[in-house]
Write an enzyme that holds these catalytic residues in place. Structure first.
Site: not given
Ligand code: NAD
Ligand code: WQD
Length: 336
Positions: A124, A149, A153
């Site tokens: 991330s 969290y 990562k």
């Molecule tokens: P999500 O929660 O929709 O998907 C994660 C999946 O993993 C879920 O289906 C959950 O049930 C499963 N899971 C969690 N722990 C588990 C375990 N111990 N064993 C088996 N399954 C498990 O999230 P997502 O948004 O699809 O994210 C996928 C990956 O990308 C994650 O690693 C997340 O940290 C990373 N990521 C997401 C974002 C984002 O904004 N969505 C941003 C950066 C990184």
């Molecule tokens: C985006 C912008 C908020 C909600 C997070 C995690 C990051 C990654 C992605 C997994 C910011 C603003 C948000 C609301 C708002 N996840 N906001 N009102 O913070 O960039 O990243 O998700 O890895 O680790 O930290 O994403 O969508 O939460 O926020 O004004 O109700 O929207 O302040 O500027 P962020 P976000």
């Protein structure tokens, strides 16, 4: 030969599964469904016309992993499985470190026992902390995370780098996602958060559909053009396609490959609200709230390395992201 997708029923996993199958790759899913539903996999079957092989299992469960690896010829793993709610991770750090780091260590151990040393990791932009340079390149030093969290990562990246250094049979592709939003254009799969959404786009769509009364905009006094936070939003289908490229990359034996995934364009909270309203013809009531703890002003990437070395570039723009997020939410107001 199959690719194992842990967390493959989740938001990014289900879209990646669809793109892999449509690209002719064979995939197996394992998910404990802690944050997803098997219905997502049924929808992928519907979209691809293929039966999905899946296991309801936890990445911390060594016996389950042994069974999966002995029943399938797995050479590559894409590890989506993770808990990902930033606020919850502050309340429950042990659960986050245990699930994300402990679980991944068990998975990596079973992988090496089976000679499957090719790993794609969902990292991330959060690992950059408050970034030293904008746009953020991969050379930008990792920063200080503001929550457990983010640290999971950060630490897992280091673990993967060290393991690859010690044993060059490993190939590690570390993908640093910026802000994935949007949904499959069919509206059949999408993001389905449990409870009140933490992230901006699912919050906007739930306001639009009438589940929440208004959006709180967290701060309008940042050092950005309109004072609200700027992020690099990318369409989840583009992100899914980057994982197909990551599998191709693994097959070139890259050793350790780290790459940002974003569009390289920053949009503010107000710009996202305005675009959503214009594209979809719906109003998003909002009010300005105090800054959210741990937030930074601006975060967007340089997507050059992804283009040059992963052969991937985002195709969808912000309007399509807003269109597809809304298409998913309005057709599935209560998720799956
Ligand atoms: P999500 O929660 O929709 O998907 C994660 C999946 O993993 C879920 O289906 C959950 O049930 C499963 N899971 C969690 N722990 C588990 C375990 N111990 N064993 C088996 N399954 C498990 O999230 P997502 O948004 O699809 O994210 C996928 C990956 O990308 C994650 O690693 C997340 O940290 C990373 N990521 C997401 C974002 C984002 O904004 N969505 C941003 C950066 C990184
Ligand atoms: C985006 C912008 C908020 C909600 C997070 C995690 C990051 C990654 C992605 C997994 C910011 C603003 C948000 C609301 C708002 N996840 N906001 N009102 O913070 O960039 O990243 O998700 O890895 O680790 O930290 O994403 O969508 O939460 O926020 O004004 O109700 O929207 O302040 O500027 P962020 P976000």
């Amino acid at each position: 030969m199959s690719i194992l997708l842990t967390g493959g029923a989740g938001y990014i996993g289900s879209h990646t599964l669809t793109e892999l199958i449509n690209g002719g790759y064979d995939a197996v899913v394992m998910d404990n469904f802690s944050n997803s539903s098997p219905k997502a996999l049924e929808r992928v079957e519907e979209l691809t016309g293929k039966k999905i092989r899946y296991y309801e299992a936890d990445i911390s469960d060594r016996n389950a992993l042994e069974k999966i690896f002995s029943e399938n010829d797995i050479r590559e793993v894409i590890n989506f499985a993770s808990l990902k709610a930033v606020g919850e991770s502050v309340e429950k750090p042990w659960e986050y470190y245990n699930n994300n780091i402990g679980g991944t260590l068990t998975l990596l151990d079973v992988m090496r026992r089976h000679g499957a040393k090719n790993f794609v990791f969902s990292s991330s932009a959060t690992v950059y902390g408050d970034p030293a340079v904008i746009p953020i390149t991969e050379e930008c030093p990792k920063g200080t995370c503001t929550n457990p969290y983010g640290w999971t990562k950060w630490m897992l990246e280091q673990i993967l780098i060290d393991m690859q250094k010690a044993d060059n049979e490993w190939n590690m592709v570390i993908l640093r996602y910026f802000n994935p939003i949007g949904a499959h254009p069919s509206g059949r799969i999408g993001e389905n958060p449990n409870g009140r959404p933490n992230n901006l786009m699912p919050f906007i769509t739930q306001v639009a559909v009438g589940k929440l009364p208004e959006l709180g905009v967290f701060g309008n006094d940042y050092d950005t053009p309109d004072g609200t936070g700027v992020r690099d939003y990318l369409h989840v289908v583009d992100l899914a396609r980057a994982h197909v490229k990551a599998i191709d990359k693994l097959r070139e034996n890259p050793g350790c490959f780290i790459c940002n995934l974003g569009t390289g364009q920053g949009y503010s909270v107000m710009e996202l609200i305005k675009t959503f309203e214009e594209v979809n013809g719906v109003k998003i009531p909002y009010s300005i709230k105090p800054r959210r703890a741990g937030d930074i002003a601006t975060c967007y990437c340089s997507p050059e390395k992804a283009e040059k070395e992963l052969n991937w570039k985002a195709q969808f723009g912000i309007a399509e992201m807003c269109r597809d997020s809304w298409n998913w939410q309005k057709n599935n107001p209560d998720g799956y």
